[in-house]
Design a protein around this motif. Structure first.
Motif, mmCIF file in Angstrom:
data_model
loop_
_atom_site.group_PDB
_atom_site.id
_atom_site.type_symbol
_atom_site.label_atom_id
_atom_site.label_comp_id
_atom_site.label_asym_id
_atom_site.label_seq_id
_atom_site.Cartn_x
_atom_site.Cartn_y
_atom_site.Cartn_z
ATOM 1 N N CYS A 18 0.842 -1.193 0.000
ATOM 2 C CA CYS A 18 0.000 0.000 0.000
ATOM 3 C C CYS A 18 0.879 1.245 0.000
ATOM 4 C CB CYS A 18 -0.910 -0.015 1.225
ATOM 5 S SG CYS A 18 -1.897 1.498 1.414
ATOM 6 N N GLU A 20 0.267 4.436 0.621
ATOM 7 C CA GLU A 20 0.139 5.320 1.781
ATOM 8 C C GLU A 20 0.619 4.651 3.072
ATOM 9 O OE1 GLU A 20 -2.566 6.733 -1.378
ATOM 10 O OE2 GLU A 20 -2.281 4.785 -0.455
ATOM 11 N N CYS A 21 0.333 3.358 3.247
ATOM 12 C CA CYS A 21 0.804 2.660 4.455
ATOM 13 C C CYS A 21 2.326 2.597 4.475
ATOM 14 C CB CYS A 21 0.211 1.259 4.543
ATOM 15 S SG CYS A 21 -1.532 1.202 4.999
ATOM 16 N N GLU A 22 2.934 2.384 3.315
ATOM 17 C CA GLU A 22 4.397 2.384 3.246
ATOM 18 C C GLU A 22 4.932 3.761 3.629
ATOM 19 O OE1 GLU A 22 6.161 -0.132 3.202
ATOM 20 O OE2 GLU A 22 5.671 -1.542 1.629
ATOM 21 N N ARG A 23 4.323 4.791 3.112
ATOM 22 C CA ARG A 23 4.753 6.168 3.408
ATOM 23 C C ARG A 23 4.589 6.508 4.892
ATOM 24 N NH1 ARG A 23 0.645 9.874 1.047
ATOM 25 N NH2 ARG A 23 -0.328 9.411 3.040
ATOM 26 N N ASP A 24 3.461 6.050 5.479
ATOM 27 C CA ASP A 24 3.108 6.443 6.842
ATOM 28 C C ASP A 24 3.507 5.434 7.914
ATOM 29 O OD1 ASP A 24 1.937 8.628 5.583
ATOM 30 O OD2 ASP A 24 -0.082 7.762 5.648
ATOM 31 N N GLY A 25 4.086 4.303 7.525
ATOM 32 C CA GLY A 25 4.473 3.285 8.499
ATOM 33 C C GLY A 25 3.319 2.422 8.967
ATOM 34 N N GLY A 26 2.264 2.328 8.174
ATOM 35 C CA GLY A 26 1.104 1.519 8.537
ATOM 36 C C GLY A 26 1.221 0.077 8.073
ATOM 37 N N TRP A 28 -1.365 -3.448 6.409
ATOM 38 C CA TRP A 28 -2.581 -3.772 5.665
ATOM 39 C C TRP A 28 -2.937 -5.237 5.819
ATOM 40 C CZ3 TRP A 28 1.951 -2.047 3.335
ATOM 41 C CH2 TRP A 28 2.741 -3.035 2.766
ATOM 42 N N ALA A 48 -6.744 1.479 7.424
ATOM 43 C CA ALA A 48 -6.758 2.775 6.744
ATOM 44 C C ALA A 48 -7.597 2.820 5.473
ATOM 45 C CB ALA A 48 -5.326 3.209 6.434
ATOM 46 N N HIS A 50 -7.106 2.542 2.225
ATOM 47 C CA HIS A 50 -6.572 3.468 1.227
ATOM 48 C C HIS A 50 -7.022 3.188 -0.205
ATOM 49 C CE1 HIS A 50 -3.356 4.371 4.360
ATOM 50 N NE2 HIS A 50 -3.958 5.516 4.139
ATOM 51 N N ARG A 105 5.463 -4.675 10.754
ATOM 52 C CA ARG A 105 4.576 -3.605 11.241
ATOM 53 C C ARG A 105 3.186 -4.101 11.651
ATOM 54 N NH1 ARG A 105 6.627 -0.317 6.592
ATOM 55 N NH2 ARG A 105 4.548 -0.458 5.711
#
Length: 115
Positions: A18, A20-26, A28, A48, A50, A105
């Motif tokens: 993902c 956005e998850c990669e960018r934000d440290g989330g 999935w 999230a 996304h 994560r």
């Protein structure tokens, strides 16, 4: 005025997870790919959500699975699922990548955090 392209078979996926998850440290649960631009986002069961946010925000309503062994398309406007054309490789995230992911994560109580 022409309709925006809903499926572009040549659009490569944005990456193995993902965006956005990669960018934000989330993290999935499952991944979905935008059939118009290749954006990879997390599914609606993920915290999230996304992929659907991208589909609605970008006006790209057709999503497809980005999971190994799954090959289906989904229209976010109508809720209809069906088949579609072959898309640019890769068709899914790396088989070595766990679900949920990424492994480092995912919280211990991940199942309680699903939608």
């Amino acid at each position: 005025m022409t309709e925006p392209l809903e499926i572009d078979p040549d659009a490569a996926p944005s990456g193995p997870g993902c965006l956005e998850c990669e960018r934000d440290g989330g993290w999935w649960f499952h991944l979905r790919r935008c059939a118009a631009c290749g954006h990879v986002g997390c599914c609606d069961s993920s915290p999230a959500q996304h992929a659907t946010a991208h589909a609605r925000g970008a006006g790209h309503p057709i999503l497809t699975s980005y999971e190994p062994g799954e090959y289906w398309f989904y229209d976010d406007r109508s809720g209809a699922a069906g088949e579609g054309p072959d898309l640019a490789e890769p068709r899914h995230h790396p088989r070595s990548q766990p679900t949920p992911g990424p492994a480092d994560r995912v919280p211990a109580d991940w199942q309680r955090q699903l939608h």
